[in-house]
Scaffold this active site. Structure first.
Site, PDB file in Angstrom:
ATOM      1  N   SER A 123       1.372   7.429  38.853  1.00 53.22           N
ATOM      2  CA  SER A 123      -0.064   7.313  38.594  1.00 53.22           C
ATOM      3  C   SER A 123      -0.838   8.588  38.916  1.00 53.22           C
ATOM      4  O   SER A 123      -1.771   8.952  38.190  1.00 53.22           O
ATOM      5  CB  SER A 123      -0.652   6.144  39.384  1.00 53.22           C
ATOM      6  OG  SER A 123      -0.019   4.941  39.051  1.00 53.22           O
ATOM      7  N   HIS A 180      -4.536   8.545  42.912  1.00 60.00           N
ATOM      8  CA  HIS A 180      -5.150   8.726  41.594  1.00 60.00           C
ATOM      9  C   HIS A 180      -6.198   9.840  41.652  1.00 60.00           C
ATOM     10  O   HIS A 180      -6.215  10.743  40.816  1.00 60.00           O
ATOM     11  CB  HIS A 180      -5.821   7.433  41.132  1.00 60.00           C
ATOM     12  CG  HIS A 180      -4.877   6.286  41.001  1.00 60.00           C
ATOM     13  ND1 HIS A 180      -5.320   4.984  40.805  1.00 60.00           N
ATOM     14  CD2 HIS A 180      -3.530   6.215  41.034  1.00 60.00           C
ATOM     15  CE1 HIS A 180      -4.282   4.185  40.706  1.00 60.00           C
ATOM     16  NE2 HIS A 180      -3.177   4.900  40.857  1.00 60.00           N
TER      17      HIS A 180
END
Length: 202
Positions: A123, A180
């Site tokens: 991610s 992220h």
């Protein structure tokens, strides 16, 4: 104005294709080994430095581990959807360098967050790719849930705001929000560097 020139179009360019293959193979291998009581995450997940499980290869290896089918599906779908566009635009070497730096940087920044001890998944690198797509094609439209058109720049800004809020208020929900954000931050800084030094090797 960007300093880069398109490298041609491919629906499945080289780096994206090989990253998809590696991630799927690792996921399948992990699934088989788990049925035999062997857990790759014990060795390949990214553990924070205060824990004795940390190993120097983990800031790279954690990027190829995924928790379940939905986790790998959404990461690989976004890698293909946005990564293919960026690899076509940048070329394979620059794209792969960017992807790995974002992923490693995301993991290292995640390790700095107090109370968060382990993470897996691509991610961080994928969010870096999303950021790159937004900075390169800010006025292109994407369709939320395949229905509602929105300009990429507003979509990216909204994603950043959501990740910050979720990271602050839901830090322990099982999602690596700060990874992220870390991937996007590293990507942003790297793109700024390239724009100021357009003739750098990568």
């Amino acid at each position: 104005m960007t300093q880069y020139q398109p490298q041609g179009f491919s629906l499945l360019p080289t780096a994206v294709k090989h990253l998809l293959i590696i991630n799927i193979l690792v996921f399948a291998t992990d699934y088989v080994l788990q049925s035999r009581g062997i857990y790759l995450a014990e060795y390949l997940a990214l553990f924070s430095l205060p824990t004795h499980e940390f190993q120097p290869w983990q800031p790279l290896s954690y990027m190829f581990m995924h928790a379940n089918l939905s986790h790998i599906f959404f990461n690989m779908f976004n890698l293909w959807m946005f990564g293919a566009a960026m690899e076509n635009f940048w070329g394979t070497r620059r794209f792969l360098f960017y992807y790995l730096v974002c992923g490693i940087g995301a993991g290292l920044l995640y390790m700095l967050v107090p109370g968060l001890h382990v993470t897996i998944g691509a991610s961080g690198a994928v969010y870096g790719i999303l950021l790159a797509f937004g900075m390169t094609f800010p006025n292109e439209y994407i369709y939320l849930y395949f229905l509602m058109p929105i300009k990429v720049k507003w979509f990216i800004i909204g994603m950043i705001a959501i990740e910050i809020l979720q990271g602050v208020f839901y830090s322990f929900d099982g999602v690596a929000h700060f990874a992220h954000l870390g991937g996007m931050l590293i990507g942003f800084l790297l793109i700024l560097w390239w724009r100021k030094h357009p003739f750098s090797r990568f």
